[in-house]
Design an enzyme around this catalytic site. Sequence first.
Site, PDB file in Angstrom:
ATOM      1  N   ALA A   1     -21.683  52.981  -6.459  1.00  0.00           N
ATOM      2  CA  ALA A   1     -21.029  53.595  -7.563  1.00  0.00           C
ATOM      3  C   ALA A   1     -20.988  55.195  -7.506  1.00  0.00           C
ATOM      4  O   ALA A   1     -19.792  55.759  -8.083  1.00  0.00           O
ATOM      5  CB  ALA A   1     -21.835  53.218  -8.932  1.00  0.00           C
ATOM      6  N   GLU A   2     -21.855  55.938  -7.235  1.00  0.00           N
ATOM      7  CA  GLU A   2     -21.783  57.208  -7.063  1.00  0.00           C
ATOM      8  C   GLU A   2     -20.807  57.836  -6.067  1.00  0.00           C
ATOM      9  O   GLU A   2     -19.974  58.747  -6.149  1.00  0.00           O
ATOM     10  CB  GLU A   2     -23.238  57.838  -7.033  1.00  0.00           C
ATOM     11  CG  GLU A   2     -24.081  57.778  -7.948  1.00  0.00           C
ATOM     12  CD  GLU A   2     -25.430  58.228  -7.668  1.00  0.00           C
ATOM     13  OE1 GLU A   2     -26.077  59.161  -8.623  1.00  0.00           O
ATOM     14  OE2 GLU A   2     -25.934  57.912  -6.908  1.00  0.00           O
TER      15      GLU A   2
ATOM     16  N   SER B   1     -11.094  48.341   5.415  1.00  0.00           N
ATOM     17  CA  SER B   1     -12.321  48.074   4.404  1.00  0.00           C
ATOM     18  C   SER B   1     -11.657  47.309   3.538  1.00  0.00           C
ATOM     19  O   SER B   1     -10.568  46.788   3.366  1.00  0.00           O
ATOM     20  CB  SER B   1     -12.668  49.730   4.184  1.00  0.00           C
ATOM     21  OG  SER B   1     -13.949  49.292   3.275  1.00  0.00           O
TER      22      SER B   1
ATOM     23  N   LYS C   1     -20.390  38.490  -0.209  1.00  0.00           N
ATOM     24  CA  LYS C   1     -20.171  39.793   0.503  1.00  0.00           C
ATOM     25  C   LYS C   1     -21.603  40.199   1.045  1.00  0.00           C
ATOM     26  O   LYS C   1     -22.539  40.505   0.405  1.00  0.00           O
ATOM     27  CB  LYS C   1     -19.949  41.083  -0.292  1.00  0.00           C
ATOM     28  CG  LYS C   1     -19.503  42.118   0.614  1.00  0.00           C
ATOM     29  CD  LYS C   1     -18.861  43.241  -0.330  1.00  0.00           C
ATOM     30  CE  LYS C   1     -18.436  44.461   0.507  1.00  0.00           C
ATOM     31  NZ  LYS C   1     -19.468  44.965   1.097  1.00  0.00           N
TER      32      LYS C   1
END
Length: 790
Positions: A80-81, A128, A166
């Site tokens: 998240a960062e 990605s 995932k």
Amino acid sequence: MRLEPDNVGDLGQDRSVSTGNTAADTDTQSMTGAGTREADTASERVPSGAVREEYENLVEEVRKHRFAYYQEDAPIISDAEFDELFRRLETIEAMHPELVANDSPTQEVGGEVSAAFAAVEHLQRMYSLEDVFSLEELESWIAKAEASVAKLGNGTAGPAWLTELKIDGLAVNLLYRDGKLVRAATRGDGYTGEDITHNVLTIKEIPQQLTGGNYPAEMEVRGEVFIPSKAFAEYNEALIEAGKAPLANPRNAAAGSLRQKDPAETAKRPLRMYVHGIGAREGLRTVSQSDTYRQLAEWGLPTSPYFEVLGSLKDILDFIKRYGDKRHSLTHEIDGIVVKVDDFATQRALGYTSRVPRWAVAYKYPPEEVHTKLLDIAVNVGRTGRVTPFGIMEPVKVAGSTVGMATLHNQDVVKAKGVKIGDIVVLRKAGDVIPEIVGPVLALRDQQDPPVRDFVMPTECPACGTPLAPGKEGDVDIRCPNSRSCPAQLRERVFHVASRGAFDIEALGWEAAIALTQPAEPVTPPLTSEANLFRLTREDLADVRIRREKRSKGVATGEFELVPYFYTKGTAKSPSKPTATTEKLFTELEKAKSQPLWRVLVALSIRHVGPRASRALATAFGSMDAIREASEEELAHVDGVGPVIAAALKEWFAEDWHREIVDTWAEDGVRMEDEQDESTPRTLEGLTVVVTGSLEGFSRDEAKEAILIRGGKASGSVSKNTSYVVAGENAGTKLDKAEQLGVPVLDEDGFRALLANGPAASADSADASADDDDAGVGDRPEDHQEEPAE
């Protein structure tokens, strides 16, 4: 874990060495917290100096975090960062597109290729996936995708969605020819990966020969290598029993296992793989993702049992909830759910952005949270002197492993979180990897005995006693300015010198760095400056002792003892002597002296200067002396450097003791210049050349070197700024993009002409190559579908 330029011990790992320093130190201040802004007419604005500097700092920081994740297998910030940094970078680029270079992180996938393994080019790019971190974001993404499908006008009511787990592992690309496994590679930057064939061959469930028939003459199979949760726990128990430090987490362990230099070591690791798609292929037509899974299984390839083809958002949300409730009891770690359009024709119609497909997305689960007691807040001094507070907690199990420490970044973060020593705190693993203290449980604060107390940032360095101060006015980070003599900073720099991206000295690990710079005995350590690293002798190490925690049947006792580190204990019958690892250290130190110039630059711990900038500097100047003597303007002009790095270089070389390191290493035989063939003409000065596919007369590295020594730039991606694309056998999407952009395309003969005589001589070859398009240059079947790496 460690950030590329800096080191941090993994905060959830028991290193069994008492140093009092375990938290993180990073070179560049995070740019988190910046909100997004609309970019409607902003592209016409001229960026201010402050915006340009923020952009350049962001680019460098994103690159550093990518290096830590993809090459060091040791992320230091959460997903998240990282995404917050990345989104801020995208926002600035949307407002100021003139800042965007073709090597911007927003134009790339994954990380650079490690020099420790041969580089191999994928036949088709490995993309990605776009990440979303809330159900609301996922619903918005699916609505947008369904609207795009509706606009296609094919009468389809709505796409079917293949929904799957995932896997938290390492993306790998397998190449089969006539059913035989001939190569395996990491994803790398999406175009080029690391050759890990020998290590992948140790994974028993990956067939070296496909079963059945009807497989393509040539085919890339994409998948994820991982370590099952139970096997990981058992392997760690065996390590502890043997007196070795346990591995941090399954994902890093899997990635590190595939990057072992000795396949026999990889074979000891309990690796598995699930395949999830096909890249380049010849003569194979499958109509959907689910159809592809069926076909892959028929060929004997391992596919995940955890997938379903669903028809609605409600079904997808049910799938997410079902596996979210039991994700830590599954056979392997997951870091989210992948949702893909199942039909290949629809996938092709939706297409790709520069980084991700428009037909697939990854939903990330919110981190699991637990409560524990914050026993203390200590500080760590990092490589650049940054003083980082970290929490020491009652050990607690969260997201599959036991955690006893977590970084608190800086004193402002401690205040913002409102935590006090003695509090019951909420702990989670950000991205299920990085321990993070969320905040206190205020309802329990008054019940604590002894009462809670405020954390007070020390005013003196805990390692050397020097008064602490902000690095610059307004800086939230407090630093120890005693860069030269602070033993904690020296320890971190020595560890960095040995890192994979620098001198790559495997025998100089974290514990060895402590033994060299902060031993329990003798009082004067063997190293008081990294300048003397190559002057160490075996005699210097004979009396070194460290404090190591005693263990009983593999369990830590809490008691410490003094033990020799570099020498055996010795007995009356067997005198003390250097250990095998110590002998290996001296062998590797000698080998390190011949490393290329760019690695020497990385090893110097110059702020902002990572592998990418170091390569650019080494290519542009050729020697350390030339870099030292260059002006700030000359340095900034180098593609991939810029004003921030240029200023950092000049500032670093202005220090006498920094220059002393370089001079001493040079005296000791460290290579300070790259060999230059002055007879080679600079025929490619100012040109950017991309090589794709296989060339008969050049390996990938040979082609790149041929471009660089002639003054050109060897790029891994095609853009409007590309001068030429050289297309060999099995040229992939780079050839397609070159044709779309009108970039001249050369065959191998044209490439040789370009190298020998420059652009004019290659013009005829480019024309001839264009005329040959109808003859099948770079042709691929219509149903080629590029599979994103999950």
